[in-house]
Design a protein around this motif. Sequence first.
Motif, PDB file in Angstrom:
ATOM      1  N   GLY A  46       0.817  -1.203   0.000  1.00 17.93           N
ATOM      2  CA  GLY A  46       0.000   0.000   0.000  1.00 17.93           C
ATOM      3  C   GLY A  46       0.857   1.261   0.000  1.00 17.93           C
ATOM      4  N   PRO A  47       0.210   2.415  -0.194  1.00 21.16           N
ATOM      5  CA  PRO A  47       0.949   3.677  -0.331  1.00 21.16           C
ATOM      6  C   PRO A  47       1.387   4.294   0.998  1.00 21.16           C
ATOM      7  N   TRP A  48       0.835   3.792   2.114  1.00 19.37           N
ATOM      8  CA  TRP A  48       1.180   4.338   3.429  1.00 19.37           C
ATOM      9  C   TRP A  48       1.850   3.273   4.285  1.00 19.37           C
ATOM     10  N   GLN A  49       2.309   3.705   5.468  1.00 17.50           N
ATOM     11  CA  GLN A  49       2.852   2.770   6.453  1.00 17.50           C
ATOM     12  C   GLN A  49       2.509   3.269   7.848  1.00 17.50           C
ATOM     13  N   GLN A  50       2.552   2.322   8.817  1.00 18.32           N
ATOM     14  CA  GLN A  50       2.256   2.655  10.209  1.00 18.32           C
ATOM     15  C   GLN A  50       3.460   2.247  11.061  1.00 18.32           C
ATOM     16  N   PRO A  51       4.432   3.153  11.240  1.00 18.49           N
ATOM     17  CA  PRO A  51       5.650   2.782  11.964  1.00 18.49           C
ATOM     18  C   PRO A  51       5.445   2.594  13.456  1.00 18.49           C
ATOM     19  N   LEU A  52       4.437   3.269  14.015  1.00 18.89           N
ATOM     20  CA  LEU A  52       4.153   3.195  15.447  1.00 18.89           C
ATOM     21  C   LEU A  52       2.645   3.137  15.649  1.00 18.89           C
ATOM     22  N   PRO A  53       2.195   2.600  16.757  1.00 15.54           N
ATOM     23  CA  PRO A  53       0.750   2.550  17.002  1.00 15.54           C
ATOM     24  C   PRO A  53       0.122   3.940  16.925  1.00 15.54           C
ATOM     25  N   GLY A  54      -0.902   4.062  16.082  1.00 14.66           N
ATOM     26  CA  GLY A  54      -1.625   5.316  15.977  1.00 14.66           C
ATOM     27  C   GLY A  54      -0.924   6.403  15.179  1.00 14.66           C
ATOM     28  N   VAL A  55       0.157   6.032  14.486  1.00 20.97           N
ATOM     29  CA  VAL A  55       0.925   7.021  13.719  1.00 20.97           C
ATOM     30  C   VAL A  55       1.078   6.511  12.291  1.00 20.97           C
ATOM     31  N   HIS A  59       3.743   7.659   2.887  1.00 18.38           N
ATOM     32  CA  HIS A  59       4.522   7.107   1.764  1.00 18.38           C
ATOM     33  C   HIS A  59       5.092   5.766   2.232  1.00 18.38           C
ATOM     34  N   PRO A  60       5.484   4.897   1.315  1.00 19.16           N
ATOM     35  CA  PRO A  60       5.919   3.553   1.693  1.00 19.16           C
ATOM     36  C   PRO A  60       7.423   3.422   1.907  1.00 19.16           C
ATOM     37  N   GLY A  61       8.208   4.450   1.609  1.00 15.14           N
ATOM     38  CA  GLY A  61       9.663   4.339   1.664  1.00 15.14           C
ATOM     39  C   GLY A  61      10.227   4.501   3.066  1.00 15.14           C
ATOM     40  N   PRO A  62      11.563   4.397   3.198  1.00 14.52           N
ATOM     41  CA  PRO A  62      12.226   4.571   4.495  1.00 14.52           C
ATOM     42  C   PRO A  62      11.928   5.947   5.082  1.00 14.52           C
ATOM     43  N   LEU A  63      11.820   5.992   6.394  1.00 13.61           N
ATOM     44  CA  LEU A  63      11.545   7.255   7.071  1.00 13.61           C
ATOM     45  C   LEU A  63      12.809   8.102   7.150  1.00 13.61           C
ATOM     46  N   SER A  64      12.651   9.395   6.941  1.00 11.62           N
ATOM     47  CA  SER A  64      13.766  10.325   7.148  1.00 11.62           C
ATOM     48  C   SER A  64      13.946  10.554   8.651  1.00 11.62           C
ATOM     49  N   ALA A  72       7.738   9.731  16.599  1.00 16.90           N
ATOM     50  CA  ALA A  72       7.959   9.425  18.013  1.00 16.90           C
ATOM     51  C   ALA A  72       7.194  10.402  18.900  1.00 16.90           C
ATOM     52  N   LEU A  73       7.213  11.701  18.542  1.00 15.62           N
ATOM     53  CA  LEU A  73       6.489  12.696  19.327  1.00 15.62           C
ATOM     54  C   LEU A  73       4.978  12.480  19.257  1.00 15.62           C
ATOM     55  N   LEU A  74       4.483  12.142  18.076  1.00 13.30           N
ATOM     56  CA  LEU A  74       3.043  11.905  17.939  1.00 13.30           C
ATOM     57  C   LEU A  74       2.608  10.692  18.755  1.00 13.30           C
ATOM     58  N   TYR A  75       3.423   9.652  18.763  1.00 13.64           N
ATOM     59  CA  TYR A  75       3.077   8.472  19.557  1.00 13.64           C
ATOM     60  C   TYR A  75       3.073   8.811  21.050  1.00 13.64           C
ATOM     61  N   ALA A  76       4.142   9.467  21.509  1.00  9.02           N
ATOM     62  CA  ALA A  76       4.268   9.755  22.938  1.00  9.02           C
ATOM     63  C   ALA A  76       3.320  10.851  23.402  1.00  9.02           C
ATOM     64  N   GLY A  77       2.915  11.736  22.493  1.00 10.12           N
ATOM     65  CA  GLY A  77       2.098  12.871  22.890  1.00 10.12           C
ATOM     66  C   GLY A  77       0.614  12.696  22.681  1.00 10.12           C
ATOM     67  N   ARG A  78       0.181  11.535  22.189  1.00  7.96           N
ATOM     68  CA  ARG A  78      -1.248  11.373  21.946  1.00  7.96           C
ATOM     69  C   ARG A  78      -2.006  11.412  23.274  1.00  7.96           C
ATOM     70  N   PRO A  79      -3.237  11.919  23.273  1.00 10.60           N
ATOM     71  CA  PRO A  79      -3.994  12.056  24.520  1.00 10.60           C
ATOM     72  C   PRO A  79      -4.244  10.703  25.172  1.00 10.60           C
ATOM     73  N   PRO A  80      -4.368  10.680  26.511  1.00  9.01           N
ATOM     74  CA  PRO A  80      -4.726   9.438  27.185  1.00  9.01           C
ATOM     75  C   PRO A  80      -6.072   8.920  26.701  1.00  9.01           C
ATOM     76  N   ALA A  81      -6.372   7.683  27.029  1.00  8.06           N
ATOM     77  CA  ALA A  81      -7.613   7.061  26.560  1.00  8.06           C
ATOM     78  C   ALA A  81      -8.837   7.832  27.016  1.00  8.06           C
ATOM     79  N   SER A 138       7.128   1.981  25.936  1.00 10.35           N
ATOM     80  CA  SER A 138       8.154   2.130  24.903  1.00 10.35           C
ATOM     81  C   SER A 138       7.891   1.092  23.823  1.00 10.35           C
ATOM     82  N   VAL A 139       8.072   1.478  22.565  1.00  6.62           N
ATOM     83  CA  VAL A 139       7.781   0.557  21.473  1.00  6.62           C
ATOM     84  C   VAL A 139       8.718   0.840  20.301  1.00  6.62           C
ATOM     85  N   ARG A 140       9.182  -0.215  19.662  1.00  7.03           N
ATOM     86  CA  ARG A 140      10.045  -0.139  18.475  1.00  7.03           C
ATOM     87  C   ARG A 140      11.210   0.808  18.729  1.00  7.03           C
ATOM     88  N   TYR A 141      11.301   1.894  17.975  1.00  8.30           N
ATOM     89  CA  TYR A 141      12.460   2.772  18.137  1.00  8.30           C
ATOM     90  C   TYR A 141      12.219   3.909  19.130  1.00  8.30           C
TER      91      TYR A 141
END
Length: 355
Positions: A46-55, A59-64, A72-81, A138-141
Amino acid sequence: MTQNTPLSPCHLRITSDVRQRVLSAAQLKARGVSPAQAGEQCRTGGPWQQPLPGVFVLHPGPLSGRERLRSALLYAGRPPASGRRSGPARDGGADAGYGEAMITGLAALSLYGFAAAPPAVSTDRIDVLVPRSRRLRSVRYVRLVRTSELPRPEQLDGMPVAPVARALADAVAGLTDAHAVRRLLTEAVRGGHCEPAVLVGELNRAKVLGRPQVVNAVDSLLAEGRALAEERLYDMVRTHGLPEPLWNVDLRLPGGPHLGAVDAYWPEEAVAVELDTRAPRHSRLDDPHRQQEHEAEWSAYAARREHLERLGVTVVNLTPKRLRDAREQQAAVVRTALMAAADREPAAYVMILPR
């Protein structure tokens, strides 16, 4: 587009703005893209990717490097449940989807331009500072670093980043290589990123001062920081046309007690300059013994200064930070003290000895 409209990647084009290429599930939903539709775009091929939960990365290529940091900021900064933030947003973090999260550790040092820190794109791990109350893992990178007291972040490249001293302490906490630790601490001081006393306070807070790979590096750091501050003092005197003082002398009453060492002394005006390289007065040291030593050092300094001033000696206190950031202003302070000598009562006679 509604929730039932099939999604086409054309609706969200790849742009040069990383904030439009890396989006959280909440940000996509605000743009009319449901979680199910976003997940569909991330299937194999597919044209997208999900490197982290909820993020999601559009594009499908390597992340810059910047995409990794933003994800990382979007994953860590998402609002609590519950949908409520754990605390007040800082410096626009909530608007960007970062909440209170901020980059720290080696990734932060890379953003500050440290040559000794690897580029963000090549780091195996990105440390993100978050409130202690966050329940994310903590997850992945992404490694979450929890704290009960969040510092005020700097804004670098549009992202919240922990102050240098805090980022260094968090980086050192995860390093075992003594050479790497020494390179980072040395670059922090030589590059003018932060003062040694402030850095030592952060290392103590992180409870890493006693580690073998840190002890020797800190000793060298303090010595180098002192030498740099002395060079700035010499430069201030000569660049701003101040009279040449006696450098690095001890003051003593004739036949009496030692009054203390000063970094510069003008005997005719009875003006002394002291470089203050101690840890800040408000530092909270975790070791009670070190805290007592710290308080004793401040008390001794205050008593020594009070004694000199009772004898008619004006003591000008200069910190390495003020010498670095406001040298002209500090030269004016010293010049004013020298000029005011003519209006004061003559100082008591003191002996001047080389240090």
